[in-house]
Scaffold this active site. Structure first.
Site, PDB file in Angstrom:
ATOM      1  N   GLY A 263       0.835  -1.214   0.000  1.00  0.00           N
ATOM      2  CA  GLY A 263       0.000   0.000   0.000  1.00  0.00           C
ATOM      3  C   GLY A 263       0.860   1.251   0.000  1.00  0.00           C
ATOM      4  O   GLY A 263       1.894   1.294   0.667  1.00  0.00           O
TER       5      GLY A 263
ATOM      6  N   ARG B 147       1.050  -4.989  -5.730  1.00  0.00           N
ATOM      7  CA  ARG B 147       1.284  -6.254  -5.041  1.00  0.00           C
ATOM      8  C   ARG B 147       1.595  -7.280  -6.135  1.00  0.00           C
ATOM      9  O   ARG B 147       1.144  -7.120  -7.267  1.00  0.00           O
ATOM     10  CB  ARG B 147       0.064  -6.621  -4.203  1.00  0.00           C
ATOM     11  CG  ARG B 147      -0.162  -5.558  -3.103  1.00  0.00           C
ATOM     12  CD  ARG B 147      -1.184  -5.962  -2.067  1.00  0.00           C
ATOM     13  NE  ARG B 147      -1.158  -5.034  -0.936  1.00  0.00           N
ATOM     14  CZ  ARG B 147      -1.963  -3.974  -0.810  1.00  0.00           C
ATOM     15  NH1 ARG B 147      -2.849  -3.683  -1.733  1.00  0.00           N
ATOM     16  NH2 ARG B 147      -1.880  -3.196   0.256  1.00  0.00           N
TER      17      ARG B 147
ATOM     18  N   ASP C  45       5.897  -5.161   6.034  1.00  0.00           N
ATOM     19  CA  ASP C  45       6.496  -6.471   6.342  1.00  0.00           C
ATOM     20  C   ASP C  45       6.526  -7.396   5.129  1.00  0.00           C
ATOM     21  O   ASP C  45       7.506  -8.120   4.914  1.00  0.00           O
ATOM     22  CB  ASP C  45       5.701  -7.160   7.468  1.00  0.00           C
ATOM     23  CG  ASP C  45       6.112  -6.636   8.839  1.00  0.00           C
ATOM     24  OD1 ASP C  45       7.196  -6.034   8.952  1.00  0.00           O
ATOM     25  OD2 ASP C  45       5.339  -6.832   9.797  1.00  0.00           O
TER      26      ASP C  45
ATOM     27  N   THR D  30       4.319   2.535   5.616  1.00  0.00           N
ATOM     28  CA  THR D  30       2.914   2.103   5.723  1.00  0.00           C
ATOM     29  C   THR D  30       2.180   3.051   6.661  1.00  0.00           C
ATOM     30  O   THR D  30       2.731   3.459   7.685  1.00  0.00           O
ATOM     31  CB  THR D  30       2.774   0.655   6.241  1.00  0.00           C
ATOM     32  OG1 THR D  30       1.400   0.437   6.613  1.00  0.00           O
ATOM     33  CG2 THR D  30       3.641   0.364   7.449  1.00  0.00           C
TER      34      THR D  30
ATOM     35  N   ASP E  58      -0.117   2.176   8.501  1.00  0.00           N
ATOM     36  CA  ASP E  58      -0.677   1.392   9.607  1.00  0.00           C
ATOM     37  C   ASP E  58       0.158   1.391  10.897  1.00  0.00           C
ATOM     38  O   ASP E  58      -0.336   0.958  11.936  1.00  0.00           O
ATOM     39  CB  ASP E  58      -0.872  -0.068   9.173  1.00  0.00           C
ATOM     40  CG  ASP E  58      -2.030  -0.224   8.200  1.00  0.00           C
ATOM     41  OD1 ASP E  58      -2.837   0.715   8.090  1.00  0.00           O
ATOM     42  OD2 ASP E  58      -2.120  -1.278   7.552  1.00  0.00           O
TER      43      ASP E  58
ATOM     44  N   ASP F 296       2.349  -0.607  11.722  1.00  0.00           N
ATOM     45  CA  ASP F 296       2.324  -1.981  12.261  1.00  0.00           C
ATOM     46  C   ASP F 296       3.615  -2.754  11.979  1.00  0.00           C
ATOM     47  O   ASP F 296       3.575  -3.965  11.773  1.00  0.00           O
ATOM     48  CB  ASP F 296       1.109  -2.736  11.693  1.00  0.00           C
ATOM     49  CG  ASP F 296       1.155  -2.859  10.180  1.00  0.00           C
ATOM     50  OD1 ASP F 296       1.946  -2.142   9.539  1.00  0.00           O
ATOM     51  OD2 ASP F 296       0.396  -3.677   9.639  1.00  0.00           O
TER      52      ASP F 296
ATOM     53  N   ARG G 209      -6.460  -2.942   8.762  1.00  0.00           N
ATOM     54  CA  ARG G 209      -7.125  -4.255   8.678  1.00  0.00           C
ATOM     55  C   ARG G 209      -6.753  -5.103   9.894  1.00  0.00           C
ATOM     56  O   ARG G 209      -7.605  -5.707  10.514  1.00  0.00           O
ATOM     57  CB  ARG G 209      -6.697  -4.949   7.385  1.00  0.00           C
ATOM     58  CG  ARG G 209      -7.644  -6.035   6.942  1.00  0.00           C
ATOM     59  CD  ARG G 209      -7.314  -6.511   5.542  1.00  0.00           C
ATOM     60  NE  ARG G 209      -7.624  -5.523   4.527  1.00  0.00           N
ATOM     61  CZ  ARG G 209      -7.047  -5.475   3.326  1.00  0.00           C
ATOM     62  NH1 ARG G 209      -6.137  -6.343   2.985  1.00  0.00           N
ATOM     63  NH2 ARG G 209      -7.398  -4.546   2.451  1.00  0.00           N
TER      64      ARG G 209
HETATM   65  P1  ADP Z   1       3.243  -4.685   2.719  1.00  0.00           P
HETATM   66  O1  ADP Z   1       4.622  -4.601   2.186  1.00  0.00           O
HETATM   67  O2  ADP Z   1       2.605  -3.343   2.865  1.00  0.00           O
HETATM   68  O3  ADP Z   1       3.156  -5.539   3.968  1.00  0.00           O
HETATM   69  P2  ADP Z   1       2.077  -6.870   1.175  1.00  0.00           P
HETATM   70  O4  ADP Z   1       1.995  -7.814   2.333  1.00  0.00           O
HETATM   71  O5  ADP Z   1       0.922  -6.801   0.245  1.00  0.00           O
HETATM   72  O6  ADP Z   1       2.330  -5.363   1.610  1.00  0.00           O
HETATM   73  O7  ADP Z   1       3.397  -7.275   0.375  1.00  0.00           O
HETATM   74  C1  ADP Z   1       3.789  -6.547  -0.768  1.00  0.00           C
HETATM   75  C2  ADP Z   1       4.459  -7.477  -1.750  1.00  0.00           C
HETATM   76  O8  ADP Z   1       5.644  -8.038  -1.175  1.00  0.00           O
HETATM   77  C3  ADP Z   1       3.637  -8.701  -2.158  1.00  0.00           C
HETATM   78  O9  ADP Z   1       2.681  -8.424  -3.155  1.00  0.00           O
HETATM   79  C4  ADP Z   1       4.713  -9.622  -2.683  1.00  0.00           C
HETATM   80  O10 ADP Z   1       5.093  -9.262  -3.995  1.00  0.00           O
HETATM   81  C5  ADP Z   1       5.873  -9.326  -1.731  1.00  0.00           C
HETATM   82  N1  ADP Z   1       5.889 -10.345  -0.672  1.00  0.00           N
HETATM   83  C6  ADP Z   1       5.021 -10.476   0.364  1.00  0.00           C
HETATM   84  N2  ADP Z   1       5.300 -11.580   1.099  1.00  0.00           N
HETATM   85  C7  ADP Z   1       6.353 -12.173   0.508  1.00  0.00           C
HETATM   86  C8  ADP Z   1       7.109 -13.373   0.760  1.00  0.00           C
HETATM   87  N3  ADP Z   1       6.808 -14.185   1.788  1.00  0.00           N
HETATM   88  N4  ADP Z   1       8.134 -13.660  -0.070  1.00  0.00           N
HETATM   89  C9  ADP Z   1       8.431 -12.854  -1.106  1.00  0.00           C
HETATM   90  N5  ADP Z   1       7.758 -11.731  -1.415  1.00  0.00           N
HETATM   91  C10 ADP Z   1       6.734 -11.381  -0.627  1.00  0.00           C
HETATM   92  O1  F6P Z   2      -1.567  -1.264   4.674  1.00  0.00           O
HETATM   93  C1  F6P Z   2      -2.190  -0.056   4.459  1.00  0.00           C
HETATM   94  C2  F6P Z   2      -3.659  -0.257   4.185  1.00  0.00           C
HETATM   95  O2  F6P Z   2      -4.200   0.995   3.884  1.00  0.00           O
HETATM   96  C3  F6P Z   2      -4.457  -0.946   5.295  1.00  0.00           C
HETATM   97  O3  F6P Z   2      -4.800  -0.069   6.335  1.00  0.00           O
HETATM   98  C4  F6P Z   2      -5.636  -1.440   4.527  1.00  0.00           C
HETATM   99  O4  F6P Z   2      -6.234  -2.527   5.170  1.00  0.00           O
HETATM  100  C5  F6P Z   2      -5.053  -1.850   3.218  1.00  0.00           C
HETATM  101  O5  F6P Z   2      -3.855  -1.100   3.062  1.00  0.00           O
HETATM  102  C6  F6P Z   2      -5.966  -1.599   2.049  1.00  0.00           C
HETATM  103  O6  F6P Z   2      -5.346  -2.005   0.894  1.00  0.00           O
HETATM  104  P1  F6P Z   2      -5.926  -1.777  -0.575  1.00  0.00           P
HETATM  105  O7  F6P Z   2      -5.110  -0.694  -1.172  1.00  0.00           O
HETATM  106  O8  F6P Z   2      -5.684  -3.072  -1.261  1.00  0.00           O
HETATM  107  O9  F6P Z   2      -7.363  -1.411  -0.478  1.00  0.00           O
END
Ligand code: ADP
Ligand code: F6P
Length: 324
Positions: free
Chosen positions: A15, A76, A107, A129, A131, A133, A175
């Protein structure tokens, strides 16, 4: 001998968050000052796999520090969850001469950086982020702007809620994490705050609290509800039926992710961006930049991902006691 870095790549992933542009700008300019080449990778790991890679110079980031969103776009990427996708990502980095990479995200994005580091690309993560978090850091790029945006919006809803003597349920983002809800709950003087980390789904308690406050002469009842609990519209209907108090739901949604970053977000993003480049120049890899206990620092990604973060029981208790 630590690996010498010649070209630093930068991408934003997951995000978006206000302040990401300030972080990109800092990475680009600090790297140039350190004599490195810089490449921007568009649309996160998706853009890496599709080779959406551009050369960046000092002017590529002109006039961006004050802008919300991310000039590199974000996405993503399912394919990057697979070992094949990760190997292909490392191969593309090598093909473009990217030997150091700054990943700005949460993360999930750091897990991708961890995989690339294991495949020989030096990586550093920056916490981006809204969040808040990420366990290893007390600060994440975007939280300050988002929480101020939400606070100002809730002030506006409160005005009309008071005029009509209504109950208002205002849903904020988060979330799995209730930081935005907790901060707004305190800053907006909400009567109730519903956090994914704490809410027990006992709606009768909420109803009793509304009726009690009504008897005390309160003119409105503000409930800040986190996205992770959700269902604000149906909750409003049930509360209105049970209390007789007109109730409206407002979902703030993605407005919280946009807008010009606050001073705090710009400054922390700038310092963290420069710090990430300095780490890469020292030969570090598989690190996350953090702001912890009043100072900038960094952690091994494996350790950072293993850390746990929870809402402070004391702060939550204070929020409850001030809502009488
Ligand atoms: P955030 O970075 O905000 O936590 P996401 O959890 O959606 O957001 O992760 C962003 C992107 O990072 C994912 O779409 C994916 O491409 C990559 N990613 C997430 N988890 C993994 C993983 N376990 N191994 C490799 N790449 C990952
Ligand atoms: O991680 C940031 C965040 O805005 C969360 O607070 C929310 O749950 C999520 O992203 C929403 O993601 P999307 O852009 O897929 O609607």
């Amino acid at each position: 001998m630590p690996k010498e870095i010649h070209t630093i790549g930068v991408l934003t992933s997951g995000g978006d968050a206000p302040g990401m542009n300030a972080a990109i700008r800092a990475v680009v300019r600090r790297a140039i000052v350190q004599g490195k080449k810089v490449k921007g990778i568009k649309k996160g790991y998706n853009g890496l796999l599709n080779e959406e890679i551009i050369d960046m110079d000092v002017t590529s980031v002109s006039d961006t520090i004050q802008r919300g969103g991310t000039i590199l776009y974000t996405a993503r990427c399912q394919e990057f969850l697979t070992p094949e996708g990760q190997k292909e990502g490392a191969r593309i980095c090598e093909k473009h001469g990217i030997d150091g990479l700054v990943v700005i995200g949460g993360d999930g994005s750091f897990k991708g950086a961890q995989k690339l580091a294991a495949l020989g690309i030096n990586t550093v993560g920056l916490p981006g982020t809204i969040d808040l978090d990420i366990a290893c850091t007390d600060y994440t790029i975007g939280f300050d702007t988002a929480v101020n945006t939400a606070m100002e919006a809730i002030d506006k809803v409160r005005d009309t809620s008071t005029s009509h003597e209504r109950c208002s349920i205002i849903e904020v983002m988060g979330r799995n994490a209730g930081y935005i809800a907790l901060w707004c709950g305190i800053a907006n003087g909400a009567e109730d705050i519903l956090l994914p980390e704490r809410y027990d789904y006992d709606e009768q308690k909420l109803i009793d609290s509304i009726i009690r406050n009504r008897k005390l002469g309160k003119k409105h009842h503000i409930i800040v509800n986190a996205e992770g609990i959700g269902h604000s519209a149906s909750m409003a209907r049930r509360i209105e039926a049970a209390t007789g108090m007109e109730t409206r739901a407002t979902i703030l949604g993605h407005m919280q992710r946009g807008g010009n970053p606050t001073c705090r977000d710009r400054v922390y993003a700038s310092v963290m961006g420069a710090y990430a480049v300095d780490l890469l120049c020292e030969g570090a890899s598989n690190r996350v930049v953090a702001y912890k206990d009043g100072r900038y620092t960094d952690f091994d990604i494996d350790d950072a991902l293993a850390m746990q973060k929870d809402i402070s029981e004391y702060v939550y208790g204070v929020s409850r006691s001030l809502a009488i």
